[in-house]
Motif scaffolding. Structure first.
Motif, PDB file in Angstrom:
ATOM      1  N   ARG A  73     -64.922  74.389 -12.200  1.00 12.59           N
ATOM      2  CA  ARG A  73     -65.183  75.168 -13.419  1.00 12.59           C
ATOM      3  C   ARG A  73     -66.546  75.811 -13.285  1.00 12.59           C
TER       4      ARG A  73
ATOM      5  N   THR B  48     -69.200  78.346 -15.602  1.00 11.24           N
ATOM      6  CA  THR B  48     -69.477  78.970 -16.899  1.00 11.24           C
ATOM      7  C   THR B  48     -70.627  79.948 -16.739  1.00 11.24           C
TER       8      THR B  48
ATOM      9  N   SER C 264     -72.615  83.592 -18.686  1.00  8.97           N
ATOM     10  CA  SER C 264     -72.744  84.416 -19.891  1.00  8.97           C
ATOM     11  C   SER C 264     -72.249  85.825 -19.602  1.00  8.97           C
ATOM     12  N   GLU C 265     -71.703  86.458 -20.639  1.00  6.36           N
ATOM     13  CA  GLU C 265     -71.225  87.822 -20.487  1.00  6.36           C
ATOM     14  C   GLU C 265     -72.372  88.728 -20.020  1.00  6.36           C
TER      15      GLU C 265
ATOM     16  N   TRP D 119     -66.018  89.160 -21.038  1.00 14.32           N
ATOM     17  CA  TRP D 119     -65.299  88.020 -21.586  1.00 14.32           C
ATOM     18  C   TRP D 119     -63.843  88.007 -21.107  1.00 14.32           C
TER      19      TRP D 119
ATOM     20  N   SER E 157     -62.435  85.795 -18.122  1.00 15.85           N
ATOM     21  CA  SER E 157     -62.131  84.371 -18.236  1.00 15.85           C
ATOM     22  C   SER E 157     -60.708  84.113 -17.758  1.00 15.85           C
TER      23      SER E 157
ATOM     24  N   VAL F  68     -65.240  80.466 -17.186  1.00 12.80           N
ATOM     25  CA  VAL F  68     -65.437  80.615 -18.617  1.00 12.80           C
ATOM     26  C   VAL F  68     -66.595  81.568 -18.832  1.00 12.80           C
ATOM     27  N   VAL F  69     -66.350  82.653 -19.538  1.00 15.94           N
ATOM     28  CA  VAL F  69     -67.395  83.624 -19.838  1.00 15.94           C
ATOM     29  C   VAL F  69     -67.799  83.456 -21.295  1.00 15.94           C
ATOM     30  N   LYS F  70     -69.051  83.093 -21.506  1.00 14.27           N
ATOM     31  CA  LYS F  70     -69.568  82.891 -22.862  1.00 14.27           C
ATOM     32  C   LYS F  70     -70.049  84.210 -23.447  1.00 14.27           C
ATOM     33  N   PRO F  71     -69.777  84.437 -24.720  1.00 10.99           N
ATOM     34  CA  PRO F  71     -70.216  85.694 -25.345  1.00 10.99           C
ATOM     35  C   PRO F  71     -71.740  85.763 -25.485  1.00 10.99           C
TER      36      PRO F  71
END
Lengths: 112, 114
Positions: free
Chosen positions: A10, A12, A14-15, A83, A86, A109-112
């Motif tokens: 996984r 993660t 940020s956008e 985003w 993802s 996972v792309v965080k806003p």
């Protein structure tokens, strides 16, 4: 026998940030190399592929991958993620005179 | 546009039940594949075929049979389903290995064995 390894289950980010997803393969000769993407509730779709030539290959949606013979790697990159990127990303290889093998996948996972 | 379709999209059965998953491709491809996808295992190849009447064993064939009736149609059979076969099943087709090895995937069938 496992021919391809994706060490990160996984990732993660940020956008807007850059992305690298790692893929290592084991083969005595350069195999055919692929990256596939799986969006939620869908089958896999091809992002890009490498057979020979320029070690940097361009794919869809701004993705690219770089082949390294010395490192037995085929890492996937994107300069600025969105985003909608993802998804689960699979590296796959076809060793010489053999069939395709998939890695276990990396959940992005792309965080806003 | 390459097309691989699967049916049913969802299936629930009981232990010991009989299940057939269907796959059809309209790509005129020679190769067809059945995979199962489970968390932590990625895609695992069950069976594959390089033409009508041909069947090759994959990496996790136990408990599964398959039959390729035509170039278009490839079926996966679970004759005595067990809870361990609860999974997401994908069918794919390709024009072969090597230069033509891009695989085209169906949307998947989610099977639950109670």
């Amino acid at each position: 026998a496992q021919s391809v390894t994706q060490p990160d289950a996984r990732v993660t980010v940020s956008e807007g940030a850059s992305l690298q997803l790692r893929c290592k393969y084991s083969s005595s000769v350069t195999p055919y190399l692929f990256w596939y993407v799986q969006y939620p509730r869908q089958g896999l779709q091809l992002l890009l592929k490498y057979y020979s030539g320029d070690p940097v290959v361009q794919g869809v949606n701004g993705f690219e991958a770089e082949f390294s013979k010395s490192n037995s790697s085929f890492h996937l990159r994107k300069a600025s993620v969105h985003w909608s990127d993802s998804a689960v990303y699979f590296c796959a290889v076809i060793p010489y005179n053999n069939r395709i093998f998939f890695g276990d996948g990396t959940q992005l996972v792309v965080k806003p | 546009e390459a097309a691989v379709t699967q049916s049913p999209r969802n299936k629930v059965t009981v232990t010991g039940g009989n299940v057939t998953l269907s796959c059809r491709q309209t790509n005129s491809h020679n190769y067809m594949y059945w995979y199962r996808q489970d968390t932590g295992h990625g895609l695992r190849l069950i069976h594959y075929s390089y033409g009508a009447g041909n069947l090759q064993i994959g990496d996790v064939p136990d408990g599964y049979k398959a039959t390729r009736t035509t170039q278009e149609d490839f079926f996966l059979l679970l004759e005595l389903a067990s809870p361990s076969q609860t999974s997401l099943y994908f069918c794919a087709s390709s024009d072969g290995t090597g230069n033509y090895a891009e695989q085209f995937f169906g949307p998947g069938t989610r099977l639950t064995v109670l």
